[in-house]
Motif scaffolding. Structure first.
Motif, PDB file in Angstrom:
ATOM      1  N   ILE A  94      -1.484 -42.736  12.966  1.00  0.00           N
ATOM      2  CA  ILE A  94      -0.970 -42.881  11.601  1.00  0.00           C
ATOM      3  C   ILE A  94      -0.870 -41.509  10.935  1.00  0.00           C
ATOM      4  O   ILE A  94       0.129 -41.200  10.273  1.00  0.00           O
ATOM      5  CB  ILE A  94      -1.854 -43.843  10.785  1.00  0.00           C
ATOM      6  CG1 ILE A  94      -1.742 -45.263  11.346  1.00  0.00           C
ATOM      7  CG2 ILE A  94      -1.475 -43.813   9.305  1.00  0.00           C
ATOM      8  CD1 ILE A  94      -2.797 -46.224  10.832  1.00  0.00           C
ATOM      9  N   GLY A  95      -1.874 -40.674  11.130  1.00  0.00           N
ATOM     10  CA  GLY A  95      -1.842 -39.323  10.579  1.00  0.00           C
ATOM     11  C   GLY A  95      -0.681 -38.512  11.133  1.00  0.00           C
ATOM     12  O   GLY A  95       0.004 -37.791  10.396  1.00  0.00           O
ATOM     13  N   THR A 111       2.104 -30.231   2.275  1.00  0.00           N
ATOM     14  CA  THR A 111       3.513 -30.618   2.360  1.00  0.00           C
ATOM     15  C   THR A 111       4.394 -29.375   2.457  1.00  0.00           C
ATOM     16  O   THR A 111       5.255 -29.279   3.335  1.00  0.00           O
ATOM     17  CB  THR A 111       3.902 -31.459   1.121  1.00  0.00           C
ATOM     18  OG1 THR A 111       3.122 -32.654   1.118  1.00  0.00           O
ATOM     19  CG2 THR A 111       5.373 -31.804   1.112  1.00  0.00           C
ATOM     20  N   VAL A 149       6.424 -36.444   6.481  1.00  0.00           N
ATOM     21  CA  VAL A 149       6.439 -35.554   5.324  1.00  0.00           C
ATOM     22  C   VAL A 149       7.182 -34.258   5.656  1.00  0.00           C
ATOM     23  O   VAL A 149       7.943 -33.747   4.829  1.00  0.00           O
ATOM     24  CB  VAL A 149       5.001 -35.274   4.831  1.00  0.00           C
ATOM     25  CG1 VAL A 149       4.968 -34.135   3.840  1.00  0.00           C
ATOM     26  CG2 VAL A 149       4.405 -36.529   4.213  1.00  0.00           C
ATOM     27  N   GLN A 189       0.982 -45.791  -1.489  1.00  0.00           N
ATOM     28  CA  GLN A 189      -0.472 -45.855  -1.366  1.00  0.00           C
ATOM     29  C   GLN A 189      -1.065 -46.818  -2.384  1.00  0.00           C
ATOM     30  O   GLN A 189      -1.963 -47.598  -2.058  1.00  0.00           O
ATOM     31  CB  GLN A 189      -1.087 -44.471  -1.577  1.00  0.00           C
ATOM     32  CG  GLN A 189      -0.895 -43.535  -0.416  1.00  0.00           C
ATOM     33  CD  GLN A 189      -1.430 -42.149  -0.715  1.00  0.00           C
ATOM     34  OE1 GLN A 189      -1.299 -41.653  -1.832  1.00  0.00           O
ATOM     35  NE2 GLN A 189      -2.023 -41.521   0.275  1.00  0.00           N
ATOM     36  N   TYR A 213       2.482 -39.764   9.547  1.00  0.00           N
ATOM     37  CA  TYR A 213       2.525 -39.319   8.150  1.00  0.00           C
ATOM     38  C   TYR A 213       2.944 -37.856   8.061  1.00  0.00           C
ATOM     39  O   TYR A 213       3.877 -37.507   7.334  1.00  0.00           O
ATOM     40  CB  TYR A 213       1.159 -39.535   7.478  1.00  0.00           C
ATOM     41  CG  TYR A 213       1.042 -38.833   6.144  1.00  0.00           C
ATOM     42  CD1 TYR A 213       1.638 -39.365   5.012  1.00  0.00           C
ATOM     43  CD2 TYR A 213       0.382 -37.619   6.034  1.00  0.00           C
ATOM     44  CE1 TYR A 213       1.553 -38.716   3.789  1.00  0.00           C
ATOM     45  CE2 TYR A 213       0.297 -36.965   4.824  1.00  0.00           C
ATOM     46  CZ  TYR A 213       0.884 -37.511   3.703  1.00  0.00           C
ATOM     47  OH  TYR A 213       0.816 -36.864   2.508  1.00  0.00           O
ATOM     48  N   ILE A 262       5.055 -41.318  -1.892  1.00  0.00           N
ATOM     49  CA  ILE A 262       3.870 -41.580  -1.074  1.00  0.00           C
ATOM     50  C   ILE A 262       2.785 -42.229  -1.922  1.00  0.00           C
ATOM     51  O   ILE A 262       2.157 -43.211  -1.512  1.00  0.00           O
ATOM     52  CB  ILE A 262       3.370 -40.281  -0.413  1.00  0.00           C
ATOM     53  CG1 ILE A 262       4.351 -39.845   0.677  1.00  0.00           C
ATOM     54  CG2 ILE A 262       1.957 -40.446   0.142  1.00  0.00           C
ATOM     55  CD1 ILE A 262       4.116 -38.443   1.193  1.00  0.00           C
TER      56      ILE A 262
END
Length: 149
Positions: free
Chosen positions: A80-81, A21, A88, A108, A84, A104
């Motif tokens: 999706i990755g 991140t 982020v 999840q 994401y 997150i």
């Protein structure tokens, strides 16, 4: 087989995501665009995986021939990755690493309970029960405590 090693790997993956991140947010600052930063991140990761496969798992390249028979939804993991990582990169500099990660994790937890309950996406079915719901509630309550600065 003892599952302890898998728990340790999961914790290490969490450490890696928190680090990723910050690193990707800094990358965004350098390149000036969150999507380009995500692209650079994925290119570096893809290159690392390619090198690993070429040196340590060359024999597994034969499995690539199975891709043409794969159902469409199995292709969405990369998409999706990308969503994401891009999300982020946009969010973390604005709300911080802990807040980003906590929200997150809350998402999840909620969706993982749903997936497990119905055994979707090939997961082992674990039905909702009081212990699982209480655990999820406590984890999400912890998330909100962290969000309260």
């Amino acid at each position: 087989m003892n599952n302890s090693i898998f728990y340790i790997i999961a914790i290490l993956a969490g450490l890696a995501i928190a680090t990723q991140t910050g690193v990707n947010a800094q990358l965004r600052t350098v390149v000036g665009n969150p999507v380009i930063a995500a692209l650079v991140s994925f290119l570096v990761g893809s290159f690392a995986l390619l090198i690993y496969i070429l040196f340590f798992q060359r024999e597994s390249l034969g499995g690539l021939s199975n891709l043409s028979d794969m159902s469409w939804h199995k292709w969405t993991g990369g998409l999706i990755g990308a969503l994401y990582v891009s999300g982020v990169i946009i969010i973390a500099p604005r709300i911080g690493a802990a807040n980003t990660t906590c929200l997150i994790v809350a998402g999840q937890i909620l969706f993982a309970l749903f997936l497990d309950h119905f055994g979707f996406l090939g997961f082992i079915q674990h039905s909702f029960n009081l212990m699982r719901l209480t655990g999820a509630f406590l984890l999400i309550a912890g998330v909100f405590l962290i969000l309260k600065n």
